[in-house]
Design a protein around this motif. Structure first.
Motif, short mmCIF file in Angstrom:
data_model
loop_
_atom_site.label_atom_id
_atom_site.label_comp_id
_atom_site.label_asym_id
_atom_site.label_seq_id
_atom_site.Cartn_x
_atom_site.Cartn_y
_atom_site.Cartn_z
N UNK A 295 16.31 -8.88 -9.43
CA UNK A 295 16.91 -7.69 -8.82
C UNK A 295 17.52 -6.76 -9.86
N UNK A 296 17.76 -7.26 -11.08
CA UNK A 296 18.35 -6.40 -12.10
C UNK A 296 17.36 -6.08 -13.23
N UNK A 297 16.49 -7.03 -13.56
CA UNK A 297 15.57 -6.82 -14.68
C UNK A 297 14.28 -6.14 -14.26
N UNK A 298 13.91 -6.35 -13.00
CA UNK A 298 12.63 -5.82 -12.53
C UNK A 298 12.88 -4.61 -11.66
N UNK A 299 12.16 -3.52 -11.91
CA UNK A 299 12.34 -2.29 -11.15
C UNK A 299 11.04 -1.97 -10.42
N UNK A 300 11.06 -1.98 -9.10
CA UNK A 300 9.87 -1.71 -8.29
C UNK A 300 9.67 -0.21 -8.12
N UNK A 301 8.41 0.21 -8.16
CA UNK A 301 8.09 1.63 -8.01
C UNK A 301 7.25 1.92 -6.78
N UNK A 302 6.68 0.89 -6.16
CA UNK A 302 5.80 1.13 -5.01
C UNK A 302 6.58 0.98 -3.70
N UNK A 303 7.82 1.42 -3.70
CA UNK A 303 8.66 1.28 -2.52
C UNK A 303 9.01 2.65 -1.94
N UNK A 304 9.97 2.65 -1.02
CA UNK A 304 10.32 3.91 -0.36
C UNK A 304 10.95 4.91 -1.32
N UNK A 305 11.41 4.43 -2.47
CA UNK A 305 11.97 5.33 -3.48
C UNK A 305 11.03 5.51 -4.67
N UNK A 306 9.84 4.96 -4.56
CA UNK A 306 8.89 5.03 -5.64
C UNK A 306 7.76 5.99 -5.37
N UNK A 307 6.55 5.63 -5.77
CA UNK A 307 5.44 6.58 -5.64
C UNK A 307 4.90 6.68 -4.22
N UNK A 308 5.43 5.85 -3.30
CA UNK A 308 5.06 5.98 -1.89
C UNK A 308 6.12 6.73 -1.08
N UNK A 309 7.14 7.22 -1.76
CA UNK A 309 8.20 7.96 -1.07
C UNK A 309 7.67 9.28 -0.54
N UNK A 310 8.32 9.77 0.51
CA UNK A 310 7.93 11.06 1.07
C UNK A 310 8.14 12.16 0.04
N UNK A 311 9.29 12.14 -0.62
CA UNK A 311 9.58 13.07 -1.70
C UNK A 311 9.57 12.26 -2.99
N UNK A 312 8.64 12.58 -3.87
CA UNK A 312 8.44 11.79 -5.09
C UNK A 312 8.98 12.53 -6.29
N UNK A 313 9.68 11.80 -7.15
CA UNK A 313 10.19 12.37 -8.40
C UNK A 313 9.24 11.96 -9.51
N UNK A 314 8.62 12.95 -10.13
CA UNK A 314 7.62 12.66 -11.16
C UNK A 314 7.90 13.44 -12.44
N UNK A 315 7.25 13.02 -13.49
CA UNK A 315 7.29 13.73 -14.76
C UNK A 315 6.15 14.75 -14.76
N UNK A 316 6.47 16.03 -14.85
CA UNK A 316 5.45 17.07 -14.70
C UNK A 316 4.44 17.04 -15.84
N UNK A 317 4.88 16.63 -17.03
CA UNK A 317 3.97 16.58 -18.16
C UNK A 317 2.93 15.47 -17.98
N UNK A 318 3.37 14.35 -17.45
CA UNK A 318 2.44 13.25 -17.16
C UNK A 318 1.53 13.62 -16.00
N UNK A 319 2.09 14.27 -14.99
CA UNK A 319 1.26 14.74 -13.87
C UNK A 319 0.12 15.62 -14.37
#
Length: 545
Positions: A295-319
């Motif tokens: 819960x502290x060392x591992x950070x999930x990204x495919x959750x409601x706050x990750x890349x499946x979120x309705x509003x996604x926070x991304x890096x525009x340069x990587x996009x």
């Protein structure tokens, strides 16, 4: 100048106030006189497998980059970004472009070093070195890979200095690479014992006082239980190593090795997460890693706050990197070749320890029919994703079958096929999917004596001297996944290569059935394939037909 007189009474008041703030504030106050050292973040991204976007088009790479940037901003000059291998192969955009857009993304986020994964051999290691890694801002380290002259192919380690602290990263690759990669791509290399190589390098680093912190970065995994498996076996053998970062098993891992007490981390796969491991080092070089917990060392990204979120926070340069790459291949990959009307079609086996799956049956059927063979085989590891409900595109098939395997067509007797099937249901086998035949096996019997009956798929008996034609991917035909039986019966003879690419056969099948049946290309049907006589599992399984 105004002076402030500090009395014993005022000192007592200040001391009381300090204790009160320490007790009631969210963050403990650290006295300046104490040596509290420096705290660092080590971020690991592993087994990314070209997942710049997921199958639904969500911005996996963009979200990952944004999260990593936030960590870097929170701890500037003390964040190290590393890769656990298998970064490139797996998606259409990455495969077609030989991993270059993934390398550009990893360079952009600040990766400084990566382990070598077994899938870095899938296009031939020369391609990875000369094309994929050309212009990369990071390098590959691997201590246990040698060429036939006895020379290491890559530097065994790299030392990176962060805020005056020297961190040594020793690389390594799983010995499974020898059987999990097409033999033609590994025949010129020697894979040596990981523990011996890493310990040798770590001892030299310590002797020469080259680093303050030493970590092992290995493409090796666990058993999915956050406690056991090859990476933990390795960690328990290591000396002069402060932490182990792994990969290969696609698991979420953050735990302590039982014997050496070395922390072990693996950051999932396909951009579904990353590891953020923190350690502290004092001025006298005492190192302490934060207790590894998922819960502290591992950070999930495919959750409601990750890349499946309705509003996604991304890096525009990587996009931009991802979008530019996709524009180049969209005319190819976006073509809709079918539609899955059922629920998700899966690779889940119907039987234990070995059985059939919906997509395994479908793929082996296509394999068989593509070259008009009597029997078709497909290795489980060659099927990489489940197929969700909705449009099936060319890109979907690239994700499902990212390997450029061609089909070999062999002539084999019933006894020779039985030899293959015995390997398929042996202890620790990776299993096979079959088409054209049904067979039963008893998992309680000794390895090599488990297959009890083989018939044609319609139940008709196969005579002992009857010769059947067998279709099998070249990787398996050449002994991949330890299926050495094929090599004795024509698997090493290039004359048996039909040059039909498995993925192309799958795409052609979808297109044909789309035109014939509208958009309904894959449906589910019950049909027996393999039955475990020791289990109480039904012998009817789902088949894609």
């Amino acid at each position: 100048m105004r002076k402030t007189l500090i009395t014993k009474k005022s000192i007592a008041f200040i001391t009381s106030l300090f204790l009160a703030i320490t007790l009631f504030s969210a963050f403990p106050i650290i006295g300046y006189a104490a040596d509290n050292g420096k705290t660092f973040d080590i971020i690991e991204v592993t087994d990314f497998h070209g997942t710049l976007k997921d199958s639904s088009g969500n911005p996996v790479a963009g979200v990952l980059a944004d999260r990593i940037e936030n960590v870097k901003k929170s701890n500037p000059d003390r964040t190290l970004i590393i890769g656990g291998g298998d970064l490139y192969q797996g998606s259409a955009v990455s495969n077609i472009m030989k991993g270059v857009p993934v390398q550009q993304v990893m360079s952009k986020v600040g990766m400084e070093v990566t382990a070598l994964g077994n899938h870095e051999f899938d296009w031939g290691l020369d391609t990875t070195i000369d094309t994929t890694m050309k212009g990369a801002a990071y390098s590959i380290v691997c201590s246990n890979l040698y060429d036939k002259t006895g020379k290491r192919v890559f530097e065994p380690y790299k030392i990176i200095t962060k805020d005056g602290v020297k961190i040594a990263i020793i690389g390594g690759i799983t010995l499974e690479t020898e059987t999990s990669v097409s033999p033609k791509y590994v025949k010129d290399y020697e894979f040596k014992d990981l523990a011996n190589e890493i310990n040798s390098v770590a001892a030299q680093i310590k002797k020469d006082k080259l680093a303050d912190v030493t970590i092992a970065l290995v493409h090796e995994g666990d058993k999915g239980d956050n406690a056991t498996g090859p990476v933990f076996d390795l960690a328990n053998k290591l000396q002069n190593v402060d932490a182990v970062f792994g990969g290969h098993s696609h698991t979420k891992t953050a735990a302590i090795a039982t014997t050496t007490k070395i922390p072990v981390y693996i950051g999932a796969s396909n951009g579904k997460g990353y590891i953020d491991a923190k350690f502290n080092i004092t001025s006298d070089k005492k190192i302490a890693f934060e207790a590894p917990k998922l819960d502290t060392s591992y950070v999930a990204l495919d959750n409601e706050k990750g890349y499946k979120a309705v509003v996604k926070q991304t890096d525009i340069n990587v996009d931009k990197i991802v979008n530019d790459a996709n524009k180049l291949i969209d005319p190819i990959t976006s073509e809709v070749i079918g539609y899955n009307t059922d629920k998700e079609l899966t690779r889940k086996l119907n039987n234990t320890p070995y059985g059939s799956s919906v997509l395994g049956n479908w793929a082996s059927d296509v394999t068989k029919d593509a070259v008009r063979a009597d029997v078709g085989f497909q290795n489980n590891g060659g099927l990489r994703i489940d197929i969700p409900q909705g449009n099936i595109t060319v890109g979907t098939m690239w994700q499902f079958m990212p390997f450029d395997n061609t089909l070999y067509k062999l002539k084999m007797t019933k006894a020779q096929i039985k030899e293959v099937l015995e390997q398929a249901v042996a202890d620790n086998s990776k299993g096979l999917q079959v088409s054209g035949i049904n067979f039963t096996y008893d998992s309680k019997l000794p390895t090599g004596q488990r297959v009890k009956d083989i018939t044609r798929e319609n139940g008709r008996t196969i005579k002992d001297n009857e010769m059947l034609t067998v279709a099998v991917p070249d990787f398996v035909a050449q002994g991949g996944d330890s299926f050495t039986a094929f090599t004795k019966y024509g698997g090493l003879d290039v004359k048996n290569d039909t040059h039909v690419v498995v993925r192309d056969a799958l795409i052609d099948w979808c297109k044909y059935n789309k035109n014939r049946n509208g958009n309904n290309t894959i449906t589910n049907k019950d049909v027996p394939r393999m039955v475990n006589l020791s289990g109480a599992v039904s012998n009817l399984i789902q088949k894609a037909a």
